[in-house]
Design a protein around this motif. Structure first.
Motif, PDB file in Angstrom:
ATOM      1  N   LEU A 107       7.524  -8.283 -17.901  1.00 21.55           N
ATOM      2  CA  LEU A 107       8.236  -7.771 -16.742  1.00 21.55           C
ATOM      3  C   LEU A 107       9.636  -7.289 -17.113  1.00 21.55           C
ATOM      4  CD1 LEU A 107       7.225 -10.430 -14.047  1.00 21.55           C
ATOM      5  CD2 LEU A 107       6.258  -8.137 -14.399  1.00 21.55           C
ATOM      6  N   ASP A 108      10.006  -6.147 -16.560  1.00 19.72           N
ATOM      7  CA  ASP A 108      11.303  -5.535 -16.820  1.00 19.72           C
ATOM      8  C   ASP A 108      12.303  -5.983 -15.754  1.00 19.72           C
ATOM      9  OD1 ASP A 108      13.492  -3.552 -16.995  1.00 19.72           O
ATOM     10  OD2 ASP A 108      12.144  -2.545 -18.406  1.00 19.72           O
ATOM     11  N   GLU A 109      13.486  -6.387 -16.178  1.00 23.56           N
ATOM     12  CA  GLU A 109      14.492  -6.901 -15.228  1.00 23.56           C
ATOM     13  C   GLU A 109      14.924  -5.857 -14.208  1.00 23.56           C
ATOM     14  OE1 GLU A 109      17.803  -8.592 -17.230  1.00 23.56           O
ATOM     15  OE2 GLU A 109      16.656 -10.263 -18.090  1.00 23.56           O
ATOM     16  N   SER A 110      14.696  -4.601 -14.500  1.00 22.47           N
ATOM     17  CA  SER A 110      15.101  -3.547 -13.562  1.00 22.47           C
ATOM     18  C   SER A 110      14.186  -3.474 -12.342  1.00 22.47           C
ATOM     19  CB  SER A 110      15.108  -2.184 -14.271  1.00 22.47           C
ATOM     20  OG  SER A 110      13.794  -1.818 -14.680  1.00 22.47           O
ATOM     21  N   HIS A 111      13.089  -4.217 -12.379  1.00 17.68           N
ATOM     22  CA  HIS A 111      12.126  -4.159 -11.265  1.00 17.68           C
ATOM     23  C   HIS A 111      12.070  -5.485 -10.521  1.00 17.68           C
ATOM     24  CE1 HIS A 111      10.659  -0.217 -12.214  1.00 17.68           C
ATOM     25  NE2 HIS A 111      10.266  -0.570 -13.423  1.00 17.68           N
ATOM     26  N   THR A 185       8.598   0.682 -17.566  1.00 13.25           N
ATOM     27  CA  THR A 185       9.255  -0.425 -18.265  1.00 13.25           C
ATOM     28  C   THR A 185       9.855   0.047 -19.577  1.00 13.25           C
ATOM     29  OG1 THR A 185       8.871  -2.559 -19.360  1.00 13.25           O
ATOM     30  CG2 THR A 185       6.996  -1.048 -19.241  1.00 13.25           C
ATOM     31  N   SER A 186      10.907  -0.640 -19.975  1.00 14.47           N
ATOM     32  CA  SER A 186      11.536  -0.342 -21.260  1.00 14.47           C
ATOM     33  C   SER A 186      10.827  -1.063 -22.400  1.00 14.47           C
ATOM     34  CB  SER A 186      13.011  -0.773 -21.226  1.00 14.47           C
ATOM     35  OG  SER A 186      13.120  -2.169 -20.961  1.00 14.47           O
ATOM     36  N   MET A 187       9.826  -1.926 -22.055  1.00 10.94           N
ATOM     37  CA  MET A 187       9.056  -2.660 -23.056  1.00 10.94           C
ATOM     38  C   MET A 187       7.562  -2.362 -22.876  1.00 10.94           C
ATOM     39  SD  MET A 187      10.963  -6.374 -22.909  1.00 10.94           S
ATOM     40  CE  MET A 187      10.467  -6.611 -21.194  1.00 10.94           C
ATOM     41  N   MET A 191       3.728  -4.647 -21.887  1.00 13.72           N
ATOM     42  CA  MET A 191       2.890  -4.474 -20.705  1.00 13.72           C
ATOM     43  C   MET A 191       1.516  -3.933 -21.079  1.00 13.72           C
ATOM     44  SD  MET A 191       2.617  -5.126 -17.565  1.00 13.72           S
ATOM     45  CE  MET A 191       4.230  -5.361 -16.789  1.00 13.72           C
ATOM     46  N   TYR A 192       1.460  -3.060 -22.086  1.00 11.88           N
ATOM     47  CA  TYR A 192       0.155  -2.592 -22.560  1.00 11.88           C
ATOM     48  C   TYR A 192      -0.670  -3.768 -23.083  1.00 11.88           C
ATOM     49  CZ  TYR A 192       0.987   2.467 -22.218  1.00 11.88           C
ATOM     50  OH  TYR A 192       1.189   3.744 -21.754  1.00 11.88           O
TER      51      TYR A 192
END
Length: 227
Positions: A107-111, A185-187, A191-192
């Motif tokens: 999970l991306d902190e921006s979301h 996401t930046s990562m 997530m994939y």
């Protein structure tokens, strides 16, 4: 997973794994130990106290989608239930918690708005799976064991057949749709990886249901008709 022949007790365990490494999770659910050496499937099953024909029936069914009629007569419903019960333990104590941890890590902190929704969807999915498994553990499997011992009951396997539904698959589809369509996401590699886990688990659970629908239920139906 498709082959042109069934594996037999004389085939080596390593040959089976090299043919399709996806059988590794199946081996784990039969509680078969690593360190195969040159052992054949029959030798490994005998040493581990596993019913060889039951192992071959399930493995060949998962690989080919077909029932090995040569091993079917030697397999009882309790042997199938042993594998299904171990599978429940695998999903609930390992696979689903593993996927949840991967999801949280991805999970991306921006979301901050959508992250709780994703976790809630997965937790709701896990709750549905637990509910489904609990019914089998508390109702279906004891009934199967009862019949296997020659006793009877007012319950009928057709109730279980009707109890099967698509709710679990639909819930997982909603989760995948949220991530695939709306989650940047930046990562992405994380997530994939989490998505690959979810897809693999979905396919595994479908195979689990096919064993119940195509092997266990017909076995029990035949016993019921003979009583």
């Amino acid at each position: 997973m498709r082959i042109n022949r069934f594996f037999t007790a004389r085939d080596s365990v390593v040959e089976l794994i090299e043919h399709d490494y996806n059988v590794l999770t199946v081996l784990s659910r039969f509680s078969l130990p690593l360190g195969f050496g040159q052992k054949t499937i029959g030798e490994l099953c005998e040493e581990s106290g596993i019913h060889t024909d039951a192992f071959l029936l399930i493995i060949n069914f998962l690989l080919t989608g077909e029932i090995d009629m040569a091993t079917l007569p030697g397999v009882g419903p309790a042997d199938v239930v042993y594998f299904l019960h171990n599978s429940h333990d695998y999903y609930l104590t390992y696979k689903l918690p593993h996927i949840r941890a991967n999801l949280i890590s991805a999970l991306d902190e921006s979301h901050k708005d959508i992250n709780p929704i994703i976790i809630r969807f997965f937790d709701d999915y896990t709750t549905l799976v637990k509910k489904h498994f609990n019914y089998e553990e508390k109702v279906v499997f004891p009934y199967v064991r009862l019949l296997s011992e020659g006793d009877n009951s007012d319950y009928r396997i057709d109730v279980f057949r009707r109890h099967h539904d698509d709710e679990i698959e639909e819930k997982l589809g909603e989760l995948k749709n949220i991530i695939l369509r709306y989650y940047s996401t930046s990562m992405p590699f994380k997530m994939y990886d989490a998505l690959a886990d979810i897809y693999n688990c979905e396919e595994d659970l479908k195979s689990h249901a096919r064993i119940e629908n195509d092997i266990l239920i017909p076995m029990i139906s035949r016993i019921e008709r003979s009583h």
